[in-house]
Design a protein around this motif. Structure first.
Motif, PDB file in Angstrom:
ATOM      1  N   MET A  63     -18.571  95.121 -54.954  1.00 27.98           N
ATOM      2  CA  MET A  63     -18.297  96.475 -54.588  1.00 27.98           C
ATOM      3  C   MET A  63     -19.151  97.546 -55.489  1.00 27.98           C
ATOM      4  N   GLU A  64     -19.333  97.214 -56.053  1.00 27.22           N
ATOM      5  CA  GLU A  64     -19.820  98.266 -57.088  1.00 27.22           C
ATOM      6  C   GLU A  64     -21.804  98.173 -56.947  1.00 27.22           C
ATOM      7  N   THR A  65     -22.437  97.189 -56.217  1.00 24.74           N
ATOM      8  CA  THR A  65     -23.269  96.944 -55.938  1.00 24.74           C
ATOM      9  C   THR A  65     -23.526  97.754 -54.853  1.00 24.74           C
ATOM     10  N   ASN A  66     -22.360  97.552 -53.608  1.00 22.26           N
ATOM     11  CA  ASN A  66     -22.293  98.784 -52.183  1.00 22.26           C
ATOM     12  C   ASN A  66     -22.169 100.134 -52.380  1.00 22.26           C
ATOM     13  N   ASN A  67     -21.944 100.345 -53.234  1.00 20.60           N
ATOM     14  CA  ASN A  67     -21.460 101.405 -53.935  1.00 20.60           C
ATOM     15  C   ASN A  67     -23.001 101.830 -54.064  1.00 20.60           C
ATOM     16  N   ARG A 107     -25.881 102.338 -51.739  1.00 15.79           N
ATOM     17  CA  ARG A 107     -25.024 103.435 -50.466  1.00 15.79           C
ATOM     18  C   ARG A 107     -26.325 104.703 -51.100  1.00 15.79           C
ATOM     19  N   GLU A 108     -25.323 104.707 -52.282  1.00 12.29           N
ATOM     20  CA  GLU A 108     -25.992 105.804 -53.324  1.00 12.29           C
ATOM     21  C   GLU A 108     -27.340 106.067 -53.698  1.00 12.29           C
ATOM     22  N   GLN A 109     -28.377 105.579 -54.313  1.00 11.91           N
ATOM     23  CA  GLN A 109     -29.621 105.015 -54.054  1.00 11.91           C
ATOM     24  C   GLN A 109     -29.933 105.439 -52.313  1.00 11.91           C
ATOM     25  N   LEU A 110     -29.548 105.344 -50.515  1.00 10.67           N
ATOM     26  CA  LEU A 110     -29.861 105.784 -49.567  1.00 10.67           C
ATOM     27  C   LEU A 110     -29.727 107.380 -49.229  1.00 10.67           C
ATOM     28  N   LYS A 145     -32.484 109.698 -48.505  1.00  9.64           N
ATOM     29  CA  LYS A 145     -32.384 110.445 -47.378  1.00  9.64           C
ATOM     30  C   LYS A 145     -32.926 111.976 -47.817  1.00  9.64           C
ATOM     31  N   LYS A 146     -32.175 111.816 -48.884  1.00 10.64           N
ATOM     32  CA  LYS A 146     -32.142 113.611 -49.097  1.00 10.64           C
ATOM     33  C   LYS A 146     -33.636 114.289 -49.796  1.00 10.64           C
ATOM     34  N   ARG A 147     -34.307 112.618 -50.434  1.00 10.31           N
ATOM     35  CA  ARG A 147     -36.064 113.083 -51.323  1.00 10.31           C
ATOM     36  C   ARG A 147     -36.609 113.171 -50.189  1.00 10.31           C
ATOM     37  N   VAL A 148     -36.334 112.388 -48.734  1.00  5.83           N
ATOM     38  CA  VAL A 148     -36.465 112.680 -47.444  1.00  5.83           C
ATOM     39  C   VAL A 148     -37.232 114.033 -46.388  1.00  5.83           C
TER      40      VAL A 148
END
Length: 108
Positions: A1-5, A8-11, A15-18
């Motif tokens: 579950m933590e890996t999924n979060n 998601r946070e990295q994604l 997106k914010k950086r782009v």
């Protein structure tokens, strides 16, 4: 579950950086387009008095600062500086909590 979060946070960060980079290039395109327009108006209206340099210079400083921030070349107040400061404050707070715990346990 933590890996999924974490993924998601990295994604979201990516997106914010782009979006930040796209915003900079939009700013740069507007700068170039408007300054070409200013140059044309200046040369047609008053070719002996070249005033287009002044808005180009002022706005150019803003574009340069925007680029430095987006591409993280600012030694102060850039993303690395912010992240380091956040970590420093968190570590300082943790140390203070531990000191209070130690003082509390020493009194009991």
């Amino acid at each position: 579950m933590e890996t999924n979060n974490n993924e998601r946070e990295q994604l979201e960060q990516a997106k914010k950086r782009v979006q930040e980079i796209k915003g900079f290039y939009g700013h740069l395109a507007a700068y170039v387009g408007v300054n070409i327009f200013f140059l044309a108006v200046n040369l047609l209206a008053s070719p002996k008095h070249l005033w287009f340099f002044w808005p180009m210079l002022g706005w150019g400083i803003g574009v340069a600062m925007h680029g430095l921030r987006v591409f993280n070349y600012m030694p102060f107040f850039g993303k690395d500086w912010e992240e380091k400061k956040i970590r420093d404050f968190m570590q300082e707070e943790e140390l203070q909590k531990n000191e209070l715990k130690d003082q509390h346990h020493g009194k009991l």
